[in-house]
Enzyme design. Structure first.
Site, mmCIF file in Angstrom:
data_model
loop_
_atom_site.group_PDB
_atom_site.id
_atom_site.type_symbol
_atom_site.label_atom_id
_atom_site.label_comp_id
_atom_site.label_asym_id
_atom_site.label_seq_id
_atom_site.Cartn_x
_atom_site.Cartn_y
_atom_site.Cartn_z
ATOM 1 C CG ASP A 62 -29.821 -48.316 6.223
ATOM 2 O OD1 ASP A 62 -30.065 -48.918 5.989
ATOM 3 O OD2 ASP A 62 -29.862 -47.033 5.965
ATOM 4 C CG ASP A 68 -20.885 -44.850 7.296
ATOM 5 O OD1 ASP A 68 -20.850 -45.877 7.390
ATOM 6 O OD2 ASP A 68 -21.209 -44.153 7.185
ATOM 7 C CD GLU A 90 -27.774 -42.857 7.349
ATOM 8 O OE1 GLU A 90 -26.359 -42.455 6.582
ATOM 9 O OE2 GLU A 90 -28.309 -43.579 6.105
ATOM 10 C CD GLU A 91 -24.502 -43.682 10.630
ATOM 11 O OE1 GLU A 91 -24.369 -42.777 9.589
ATOM 12 O OE2 GLU A 91 -24.136 -44.871 10.981
ATOM 13 C CG ASP A 109 -25.918 -39.796 5.403
ATOM 14 O OD1 ASP A 109 -26.285 -39.958 4.037
ATOM 15 O OD2 ASP A 109 -25.437 -40.018 6.188
ATOM 16 C CG LEU A 111 -19.055 -41.006 4.954
ATOM 17 C CD1 LEU A 111 -17.556 -39.465 4.661
ATOM 18 C CD2 LEU A 111 -17.523 -41.801 5.542
ATOM 19 C CG ASP A 112 -24.919 -40.563 1.031
ATOM 20 O OD1 ASP A 112 -25.606 -41.066 1.023
ATOM 21 O OD2 ASP A 112 -24.736 -40.137 -0.266
ATOM 22 C CD GLU A 272 -29.403 -40.357 2.789
ATOM 23 O OE1 GLU A 272 -30.769 -41.059 2.662
ATOM 24 O OE2 GLU A 272 -28.275 -40.966 3.463
HETATM 25 P P1 AFP Z 1 -24.967 -45.866 1.587
HETATM 26 O O1 AFP Z 1 -24.462 -44.936 2.374
HETATM 27 O O2 AFP Z 1 -25.004 -47.484 2.371
HETATM 28 O O3 AFP Z 1 -23.514 -46.422 0.297
HETATM 29 O O4 AFP Z 1 -25.502 -45.757 0.687
HETATM 30 C C1 AFP Z 1 -25.824 -44.480 -0.249
HETATM 31 C C2 AFP Z 1 -27.317 -44.066 -0.418
HETATM 32 O O5 AFP Z 1 -27.901 -44.183 0.294
HETATM 33 C C3 AFP Z 1 -27.414 -43.130 -2.069
HETATM 34 O O6 AFP Z 1 -25.584 -42.270 -1.194
HETATM 35 C C4 AFP Z 1 -26.862 -43.689 -2.847
HETATM 36 O O7 AFP Z 1 -28.112 -43.297 -4.012
HETATM 37 C C5 AFP Z 1 -27.893 -45.181 -3.083
HETATM 38 O O8 AFP Z 1 -27.679 -45.514 -1.333
HETATM 39 C C6 AFP Z 1 -27.265 -46.099 -3.407
HETATM 40 O O9 AFP Z 1 -28.291 -47.261 -3.097
HETATM 41 P P2 AFP Z 1 -28.141 -49.232 -4.262
HETATM 42 O O10 AFP Z 1 -26.553 -49.486 -3.539
HETATM 43 O O11 AFP Z 1 -29.479 -49.279 -3.509
HETATM 44 O O12 AFP Z 1 -28.313 -48.862 -5.915
#
Ligand code: AFP
Length: 345
Positions: A62, A68, A90-91, A109, A111-112, A272
């Site tokens: 990722d 992050d 996650e990291e 996680d 920083l989601d 998550e």
């Molecule tokens: P990031 O942490 O890479 O921004 O991803 C966020 C996530 O895991 C979750 O929080 C969102 O609901 C989902 O991804 C969004 O995914 P898409 O970019 O495929 O819509």
């Protein structure tokens, strides 16, 4: 009570119920101390030398951003003062074994939603607290039902902690003037039916038929089997979607799809889906893969992905029904959408 009770007092009362509760309360307190520092960092945006720009990829490929890594370091520093038998992030490629005498394990996680940082959207920290098994290396292979506590912190208009200790869901909002969290919402309940659905509709052509069928029912609105109209949201930040669903109901879907690498969806089970599912169920909602209850699952690998459908229980059950007894394929390619051109087939 609302606005009066501090998180400190809330955790103090809980910690007096026994040594395991004390261990949980101590970890939650440490995470909220880290959250205040992370809120300050994310709140500085481009003024911070830790931007939202990508710096590489984490162990699972990722995209990894400065923040992050920074958030992970802040949380690990704050948790470093707490007895923890195992820590997963996650990291981090592997879980770290800590104090083998400790009563709890923590998965985070840090920083989601970090892809939203440079567009100033709500992001958050998600955490799951589990009992420490005799062999801490098995900590994150436990079922989601083993969780002792779960929560997430949103860094948005408010910095708010959504927390369950296994007896309902409460929200604490950071009182910046006082430098601490205060009770803002108590005993949240998610309505059984939804008026909003959340899915990344750009992936429709990749979805399995039951997911298409459910979304087509939502889009058919009052003219379709749901007999009511829906609104749609997609924020791209799980914590923001979960906060909205806890506040006013709704259903969120990140299903598996046909894209390479998305056979089990995008979201991670351990840090998550498990914690979010625990919170959603504690508020009267449901969380499923479409076929199985999320909390009944045990991870076979730390960064394992899982499809996640969560929110208002009536909608989650409908998605499960469609997985068990899918509509004939023909009905899923409803001409309605070809005519509307909204979803070209
Ligand atoms: P990031 O942490 O890479 O921004 O991803 C966020 C996530 O895991 C979750 O929080 C969102 O609901 C989902 O991804 C969004 O995914 P898409 O970019 O495929 O819509």
């Amino acid at each position: 009570m609302i606005g009066q009770l501090t998180l400190e007092d809330y955790l103090q009362r809980y910690s007096e119920t026994g040594p395991l509760a004390l261990a949980v309360a101590t970890a939650v307190d440490a995470i909220t101390v880290a959250a205040i520092e992370i809120a300050e960092l994310t709140g500085r945006g481009a003024l911070s030398d830790k931007s939202g720009l990508a710096t590489g990829r984490n162990s699972d490929g990722d995209l990894q951003r400065d923040l992050d890594v920074q958030a992970d370091a802040i949380i690990r520093r704050c948790l470093g003062k707490v007895p923890i038998a195992a820590l997963a992030s996650e990291e981090m490629q592997e879980a770290e074994i800590g104090d083998r005498e400790a009563r709890i394990c923590v998965a985070i996680d840090p920083l989601d939603g970090s892809s939203n940082i440079d567009i100033n959207m709500t992001v958050g920290t998600i955490f799951s607290i589990l009992p420490a098994p005799d062999d801490p290396s098995l900590a994150f292979g436990q079922c989601g039902t083993a969780q002792l506590a779960a929560g997430f912190v949103t860094y948005g208009p408010q910095t708010s902690l959504v927390l369950t200790l296994g007896d309902g869901v409460d929200i604490f909002t950071l009182d910046r003037a006082a430098g601490g969290f205060r009770l803002a919402r108590r005993a949240l309940r998610i309505p059984d039916t939804a008026e909003e659905f959340a899915i990344n509709a750009s992936n429709r052509r990749h979805w399995d038929p039951p997911v298409r069928a459910f979304i087509d029912e939502c889009l058919a609105g009052v003219d379709g089997p749901a007999s009511r109209d829906f609104n749609m949201r997609w924020i791209g930040s799980l914590v923001a979607e979960a906060y909205r669903i806890l506040s006013r109901g709704g259903v969120f879907l990140y299903p598996s799809d046909a894209r390479p690498g998305y056979g089990d969806g995008r979201l991670r089970l351990v840090y998550e889906a498990h914690p979010i599912a625990f919170i959603i169920e504690q508020a009267g909602g449901a969380a499923s893969t479409g076929r199985e209850r999320i909390l009944d699952l045990a991870a076979h690998s730390l960064h394992q992905r899982v499809p996640l459908i969560m929110g208002s229980s009536g909608e989650v059950r409908r998605v499960e029904e469609l997985h068990c007894d899918p509509l004939p394929a023909a009905s899923v390619s409803a001409p309605l959408f070809a005519q509307r051109g909204f979803f070209r087939l």
